[in-house]
Design a protein around this motif. Structure first.
Motif, PDB file in Angstrom:
ATOM      1  N   SER A  22      -5.325  -2.796 -11.401  1.00 54.87           N
ATOM      2  CA  SER A  22      -5.045  -3.022  -9.992  1.00 54.87           C
ATOM      3  C   SER A  22      -4.420  -4.402  -9.823  1.00 54.87           C
ATOM      4  CB  SER A  22      -6.327  -2.909  -9.164  1.00 54.87           C
ATOM      5  OG  SER A  22      -7.297  -3.847  -9.598  1.00 54.87           O
ATOM      6  N   ALA A  35      -4.836   5.653  -6.656  1.00 52.05           N
ATOM      7  CA  ALA A  35      -3.947   5.626  -7.817  1.00 52.05           C
ATOM      8  C   ALA A  35      -2.835   6.640  -7.578  1.00 52.05           C
ATOM      9  CB  ALA A  35      -4.701   5.963  -9.102  1.00 52.05           C
ATOM     10  N   LEU A  94      -2.051   1.536  -9.720  1.00 54.17           N
ATOM     11  CA  LEU A  94      -3.186   1.378  -8.819  1.00 54.17           C
ATOM     12  C   LEU A  94      -2.746   0.575  -7.607  1.00 54.17           C
ATOM     13  CD1 LEU A  94      -4.516   1.968 -11.646  1.00 54.17           C
ATOM     14  CD2 LEU A  94      -6.533   0.792 -10.773  1.00 54.17           C
ATOM     15  N   SER A  95      -3.274   0.944  -6.448  1.00 52.85           N
ATOM     16  CA  SER A  95      -2.932   0.245  -5.223  1.00 52.85           C
ATOM     17  C   SER A  95      -3.514  -1.161  -5.234  1.00 52.85           C
ATOM     18  CB  SER A  95      -3.436   1.001  -3.997  1.00 52.85           C
ATOM     19  OG  SER A  95      -4.852   1.066  -3.997  1.00 52.85           O
ATOM     20  N   ARG A  96      -2.987  -1.990  -4.361  1.00 48.30           N
ATOM     21  CA  ARG A  96      -3.377  -3.398  -4.318  1.00 48.30           C
ATOM     22  C   ARG A  96      -4.870  -3.567  -4.069  1.00 48.30           C
ATOM     23  NH1 ARG A  96      -0.974  -7.629   0.144  1.00 48.30           N
ATOM     24  NH2 ARG A  96      -1.929  -9.542  -0.659  1.00 48.30           N
ATOM     25  N   ASP A  97      -5.437  -2.734  -3.192  1.00 45.74           N
ATOM     26  CA  ASP A  97      -6.865  -2.875  -2.876  1.00 45.74           C
ATOM     27  C   ASP A  97      -7.751  -2.042  -3.779  1.00 45.74           C
ATOM     28  OD1 ASP A  97      -6.426  -0.303  -1.999  1.00 45.74           O
ATOM     29  OD2 ASP A  97      -6.889  -0.699   0.106  1.00 45.74           O
ATOM     30  N   GLY A  98      -7.167  -1.334  -4.737  1.00 49.27           N
ATOM     31  CA  GLY A  98      -7.966  -0.548  -5.677  1.00 49.27           C
ATOM     32  C   GLY A  98      -8.555   0.710  -5.089  1.00 49.27           C
ATOM     33  N   ASP A 115       0.823  -1.212   0.000  1.00 51.58           N
ATOM     34  CA  ASP A 115       0.000   0.000   0.000  1.00 51.58           C
ATOM     35  C   ASP A 115       0.851   1.254   0.000  1.00 51.58           C
ATOM     36  OD1 ASP A 115       1.046  -0.146   2.511  1.00 51.58           O
ATOM     37  OD2 ASP A 115      -0.832   0.243   3.567  1.00 51.58           O
TER      38      ASP A 115
END
Length: 932
Positions: A579, A636, A629-633, A344
């Protein structure tokens, strides 16, 4: 400063050509672009300089480079031009001229001009813009003649206000005639007697350039400085009659790749007072030498853009009275072209060295503060022009492992949480591109048309295998599996990091050949994102979702095509990303030329291919050149072409809707998001088909939560009806579930528990929900002939009950009747009522003796217990010998009550009768015998 090409282009490209709805996109935080000397030096007033970063106006101190204030510019559709006065800042955007306080950036006034072109130049109490002169800072138009500052260069007045310098010439204010500079961008000395300029080449040495000193009064050339061993990049007059010159030395081969050089000249003669090298701007670094980005004649300090730690950095140079320059430590590093996420945590790659690709990489915490920095290869902008080489540092999606070439050029893996090394290879003959970390500290990379596989042994990386004509393109969450693609066949394969045999082999043509996709490998799902150029020209972003099986199954292909619109430049490429969980795609076209028109970022939900949101950034003007995009969506990270970076919250995207029907009138609906709700929460919108329900309002999923449950009030139907329940939080992220509405049925019948035959019985019919339009018909029946309900009755529309009077007959003996009601398609409900024969009362005792003149207590006895409210028994007598009360009340539930009768004296035995009446019916009487 940047500007559009002309007034016509500014008008043509001022607004995006869009038809769909757009959502304003506000950053969580940003890393501002530092000032760059691309066209001119930044304006300076006292210790302060101002530059544009995104849509923000940023004020810095020249003394220490710190940011004093940072304010957004509203409606900044045009690239602004900036000039500084003693106490105020002028900002021009097309035909709008703003005046802001230099102390805090607050807006003082805004004036609309009659023309939209031109630069800015401030002289005393006047501001020149284009061919107009206004009072400063009041901005009242005057009839005075303007010095007409050029469109892309504001120009400079001399300290005495007598001369004005432009891009290639200068003139005496108010006097006809122009004198021309030997170089470009005139800068006056502090005493206004000389003007300095420089050029990237000279007559005698085309490749190296020169600095020129001229007399302002007549334009005479006083001196020329040039050196055969360095290329001049910037020059600036300083205090104490000095001129600072920045240059780039030649390397051993005569190329412009040597160290940075700093010269200090005598402003009157051009003689070199000092010369030294910039040890941080080392041999082999790319591009030109350092440039001066903020300065003012008379000051002894300037801000420069220079190389440090293998990336561009903002530093200060101080020049002593004797002409000795001193460089400060780094004030700010410039962000690079590539961005990524380590778990994150956002990652920003500095601008790389062209030869080794080494640069300074920074890993940030989610709030924008620095976690750690290291010299790691910069990934280039992931802008699609046919498929980039994905060299640079890569991380496992969980953010725990990284792989890269170290500063020494040797392969290494490292702990991405701390930045400390795990293992390294012993030779430099290792992969140069597409380096991915593997579980346990191993790595896989691309070298000379083959994928090379390395395992960790202690702190060493040992090569254990090769895959010919293969490219590594991704790893799963923790590096336990990796993905290879065929260099020429477009095949793919998923491999265990502990085994060279493929787990899943994809057919040829799965990918466009020679295109390196972005990959998300999660569980049994693989998602690839590729971008290729089509025709006309058209760019196509394609996300393909596969289920891992033998053979793999293509579940879905989602494409987005981008073609030029009316009045817009052709798209030159796409910037796109997915993502790490493979559920979202974010894509935007980039445009060539100077167009400031922007199409929004499209956020696509890959589960159904729907564009769920069109996001228009509110924080910047420059185009994005890379995104992640971050891992959890939930977020950005955008890298802009001006070097700034923005952390952008993605709107809450609805992934599922679940409903639990609690009653005919209420459902509990759970709305789930794909990622935690952004700051401020995610507001849920409802849609029902047919329109027979009402959703809770307001309905907000709290910030950080991934779901919430809300009440939905259900309407009434006359027959079983399927209701589609849809919820959305972003623009078009509707997700749905279906529930069945059923017509209301009789829930219960209520009536008095008992009644005397012959009276009307109130029967209440209760439904389990409001009756629909037209009402609900209920059938009634009785099992006894002395209770006579109507065959049917109707509960009115919108009502959940109705009361019906039921006729009963007089009965000779007590009995029990059952009433049954049914309707709406449900089973019947019943109520039981006791029906009594008429009630009577008797006097007890039937005969009593009392001495005349005395009182006696008698009681009335009912034939059954008194109902609720009790029973009143009327009493009477027909003689004057006794006094009987007119009535007596028998309490509810009781069968008897007492009363007292007064008598009169008698001379002989007399008799008198007490009569009773209940509900209009006479009962049995009692006889009193009066004695003397």
């Amino acid at each position: 400063m940047r500007s559009v090409r002309s007034a016509a282009l500014a008008l043509l490209f001022s607004l995006p050509i869009l038809s769909a709805a757009q959502i304003p996109w506000t950053p969580l935080w940003s890393l501002p672009a530092m000032p760059r000397g691309e066209a001119i030096e930044l304006p300076v007033s006292g210790d302060l300089t101002v530059n544009i970063s995104g849509r923000n106006l940023v004020c810095r101190s020249i003394t220490d480079g710190s940011i004093r204030w940072n304010v957004p510019l509203a409606n900044a559709e045009y690239m602004p031009v900036v000039a500084i006065g003693a106490d105020h800042v002028a900002v021009r955007r097309a035909a709008v001229l703003e005046v802001r306080r230099l102390s805090d950036g607050s807006l003082v006034r805004a004036t609309t001009l009659s023309a939209i072109g031109g630069g800015l130049a401030i002289r005393g109490d006047r501001i020149h813009t284009g061919n107009q002169v206004l009072t400063w800072p009041e901005c009242v138009l005057t009839s005075e003649a303007s010095v007409m500052p050029e469109h892309i260069y504001n120009g400079q007045f001399s300290a005495n206000g007598k001369y004005f310098a432009g891009q290639s010439s200068w003139k005496e204010v108010g006097v006809e005639g122009t004198r021309y500079l030997q170089g470009r961008r005139g800068q006056f000395s502090a005493d206004s007697s000389r003007i300095y300029s420089h050029w990237g080449y000279s007559v005698t040495n085309y490749a190296r350039g020169a600095v020129f000193g001229q007399r302002t009064s007549d334009g005479a050339l006083l001196w020329t400085f040039e050196t055969p061993s360095a290329t001049i990049s910037s020059a600036q007059p300083m205090g104490n009659d000095k001129v600072l010159v920045l240059a780039r030395l030649s390397d051993s081969n005569g190329n412009d790749r040597g160290q940075g050089a700093i010269y200090v000249l005598n402003g009157a003669t051009g003689a070199v007072l000092s010369a030294q090298t910039d040890i941080d701007h080392f041999t082999g670094d790319p591009e030109t030498g350092a440039t001066i980005v903020a300065a003012r004649p008379g000051l002894n300090r300037v801000l420069i853009l220079s190389r440090a730690n293998r990336t561009w950095a903002l530093r200060a140079v101080d020049v002593s009275a004797s002409g000795v320059p001193t460089l400060s430590p780094v004030i700010q590093y410039e962000g690079g072209t590539g961005v990524d996420f380590a778990g994150d945590r956002p990652v920003v790659f500095g601008r790389a060295n062209d030869l080794s690709q080494q640069a300074l990489g920074t890993v940030y915490l989610p709030d924008g503060t620095i976690d750690w920095r290291s010299a790691i290869r910069a990934r280039p902008a992931w802008v699609w022009t046919g498929g980039p080489n994905l060299y640079g540092a890569f991380f496992t999606p969980d953010g725990k492992l990284g792989a890269d070439l170290g500063p020494d050029g040797y392969l290494r893996t490292y702990n991405a949480v701390s930045g400390t090394g795990i293992a390294h290879a012993l030779n430099a003959d290792v992969p140069s591109y597409n380096l991915f970390p593997l579980f346990g500290g191993g790595a896989i990379g691309d070298y000379n048309s083959e994928a090379r596989y390395y395992r960790r042994s202690g702190n060493l990386l040992n090569g254990i295998g090769q895959f010919a004509n293969a490219l590594p393109i991704g790893v799963d969450t923790d590096g336990k599996r990796f993905v290879l693609s065929g260099r020429f066949s477009g095949e793919m394969g998923v491999f265990k990091s502990s085994d060279a045999a493929p787990l899943f082999a994809f057919p040829a043509g799965s990918l466009p050949t020679n295109v390196r996709p972005r990959v998300a490998l999660n569980g049994n799902t693989l998602t690839t994102l590729t971008v290729v150029q089509g025709f006309n020209p058209t760019y196509r972003a394609t996300a393909t979702v596969w289920t891992l099986a033998t053979p793999p199954v293509k579940v879905r292909t989602v494409t987005r095509d981008f073609t030029p619109g009316t009045g817009m430049d052709y798209p030159s490429s796409l910037v796109a990303g997915i993502s790490p969980d493979g559920r979202l795609m974010l894509v935007q076209p980039r445009f060539s030329g100077y167009s400031v028109a922007r199409l929004p970022f499209e956020l696509v939900r890959l589960s159904d291919g729907k564009t769920v949101s069109r996001l228009v950034p509110t924080g910047f003007l420059d185009q994005a050149i890379d995104l992640a995009l971050s891992r959890d969506g939930s977020r950005a990270i955008l890298a802009l072409e001006n070097g700034s970076h923005y952390s952008m919250p993605l709107p809450g995207i609805v992934s599922a809707v679940e409903a639990n029907v609690r009653s005919r009138t209420l459902a509990r609906v759970t709305v789930r998001l794909m990622a935690p709700a952004p700051p401020g929460g995610s507001t849920v919108r409802w849609r029902f088909t047919p329109n027979l329900a009402t959703g809770q309002s307001p309905a907000v999923i709290p910030a950080g939560a991934t779901y919430a449950t809300f009440d939905v009030n259900l309407g009434s139907v006359a027959a079983n009806t399927n209701l589609k329940v849809e919820a959305a939080s972003a623009e078009d992220d509707w997700a749905a579930t279906t529930i069945q509405l059923q017509p209301p049925v009789v829930a219960s019948l209520t009536a008095p528990a008992e009644i005397e035959g012959g009276n009307s019985l109130p029967l209440r019919i209760n439904l389990d929900g409001p009756a629909p339009a037209g009402g609900t018909e209920v059938t009634l029946s009785s099992n006894q002939p002395y209770v006579l309900p109507p065959a049917t009755t109707t509960v009115p529309a919108g009502q959940s009950f109705a009361t019906v009077p039921i006729t009963t007959n007089v009965v000779a003996a007590d009995g029990t009747a059952t009433l049954t009601g049914g309707g709406g398609g449900g089973g019947g409900k019943s109520v039981t009522v006791k029906v009594f024969k008429p009630m009577t009362a008797v006097i007890s005792p039937r005969t009593a003796t009392v001495k005349g003149g005395e009182s006696i207590t008698l009681k009335v006895v009912l034939s059954r217990a008194a109902p609720a409210g009790g029973v009143t028994v009327l009493l009477s007598d027909k003689t004057s010998l006794i006094d009987t009360p007119p009535s007596v009340n028998v309490p509810a539930g009781s069968r008897e009550a007492t009363f007292t009768v007064a008598t009169r004296p008698v001379a002989s035995i007399k008799t008198s009768t007490v009569y009773t009446s209940v509900m209009g019916r006479s009962g049995q009487s009692g006889t009193l015998k009066l004695t003397p």
